[in-house]
Design an enzyme around this catalytic site. Sequence first.
Site, PDB file in Angstrom:
ATOM      1  N   ALA A 230      81.956  22.850  37.092  1.00  0.00           N
ATOM      2  CA  ALA A 230      82.630  21.469  36.484  1.00  0.00           C
ATOM      3  C   ALA A 230      83.362  22.479  35.354  1.00  0.00           C
ATOM      4  CB  ALA A 230      81.257  20.572  36.181  1.00  0.00           C
ATOM      5  N   GLU A 233      87.012  23.174  37.190  1.00  0.00           N
ATOM      6  CA  GLU A 233      88.064  22.376  38.476  1.00  0.00           C
ATOM      7  C   GLU A 233      88.718  21.032  37.399  1.00  0.00           C
ATOM      8  OE1 GLU A 233      88.069  21.597  41.378  1.00  0.00           O
ATOM      9  OE2 GLU A 233      86.553  23.616  41.956  1.00  0.00           O
ATOM     10  N   SER A 235      89.896  21.141  34.437  1.00  0.00           N
ATOM     11  CA  SER A 235      90.257  21.750  34.316  1.00  0.00           C
ATOM     12  C   SER A 235      92.224  21.831  34.803  1.00  0.00           C
ATOM     13  CB  SER A 235      90.577  23.147  32.900  1.00  0.00           C
ATOM     14  OG  SER A 235      89.348  22.456  31.804  1.00  0.00           O
ATOM     15  N   CYS A 340      80.086  13.359  30.258  1.00  0.00           N
ATOM     16  CA  CYS A 340      80.293  15.611  30.874  1.00  0.00           C
ATOM     17  C   CYS A 340      80.336  16.369  29.659  1.00  0.00           C
ATOM     18  CB  CYS A 340      81.646  15.244  31.528  1.00  0.00           C
ATOM     19  SG  CYS A 340      82.158  17.166  31.731  1.00  0.00           S
ATOM     20  N   GLU A 349      90.977  23.440  26.170  1.00  0.00           N
ATOM     21  CA  GLU A 349      91.434  23.684  27.196  1.00  0.00           C
ATOM     22  C   GLU A 349      92.473  23.392  27.255  1.00  0.00           C
ATOM     23  OE1 GLU A 349      90.050  24.826  30.594  1.00  0.00           O
ATOM     24  OE2 GLU A 349      87.645  26.091  29.504  1.00  0.00           O
TER      25      GLU A 349
END
Length: 389
Positions: A230, A233, A235, A340, A349
């Site tokens: 996770a 994926e 990002s 999340c 990011e």
Amino acid sequence: MLDLGDPAVVADPYPHLAALRSAAPMAWHSGMGVWLASGHAEAGAVLRDRRLGRVFGPRTPDAEWDTFNWLHADSILDSEPPKHTRLRRLVAGAFGRGHVQRLAPRIEELAAGLLADLPDGEFDVIEHYAEPLPVLVIAELLGVPEGDRHHLRPWSQAIVRMYEVDRTPADEEAAREAAGAFAAYVEELAAERAKAPGDDLLTDLVTARDGSDRLSAHELVATAVLLLNAGHEASVNGFGNGLHSWLTAPDRPRLDVDDDAAVSRMVEEFLRHDSPLHLFERTAKEPAEVAGVALEPGDKVAALLGAANRDPAVFADPDRFDGGRDPNPHLAFGAGIHFCIGAPLARLELEISVRTMLARFPDLVVLEAHRRPTFVLRGFERLVLSPHA
């Protein structure tokens, strides 16, 4: 009824999702055996209602699916209170030791390095930037040695293919093999950290304690694998989808990369306009009425996040990419207890990757765009850009 595996729906789901939402924001899908929540209020209710849970159904035969099954059953994502509460507390405690904040300068360095290594002229931003950057970041966060990092993306992609509605027997075999290899690798790495602790998140997960409580061996591995899956994926797909939305917008807004608030708003619109995750399923644990639908134990409901994020009841002109949209209450990271846990890292990011790329290439143009043939995890296989108009 909407076919989520239809290539036309996969290519551009939004007109189909809008039609579904307009007809019935909570609709029964007889083929899938699941209620589909396509409105923002309805999807939010599904995500937040504690009477609905993540009920993982082990795959059979057990001998073939053993590792895949416990990787899910012992993860935060596929557990419910009290187990979920315990796991999230332990993992959040490890995350809370400053790992995300200390990564900012390193993410900037990694992003600049990837851009410096781009081929001259046109380039595939997925291959050369969007994919490698979050893999490098999550690998550094967890302390994965540089020589092993090339395994992470293939393992992850094989496992997450199981979440799609049109998976094949070959996909299932690849997922079983990837789960076994991934788990064995993390087990070995965790054993090394137990003997020789490092300054990384995996070390903190190995040593995570709350009183006498700690992560079991399976919980530790499942958590690390989930974070690796996770953690990049969303990002990869969030960056690629959002960049494409922005670059192809008819009234493409300019971005002042030195304005942190403007960059943050742009990233939130990246996540809303073309969401990286489109479907999140929950199961009724007890009788409940949710968004006007009476559910019995075992009934399944899926929040269609991409549909919810274009609900005109919440977002003005929802199909338009608006880089300055504020407020932007999208559901790209979910809601409720399964919100999340890596959202702060993903946002960091994305903000750094957007700022760094556009500071170097302010006039990017899309030359080619090829989607992945998947509905649930929406993203690009290839997105070729020119640095100049």
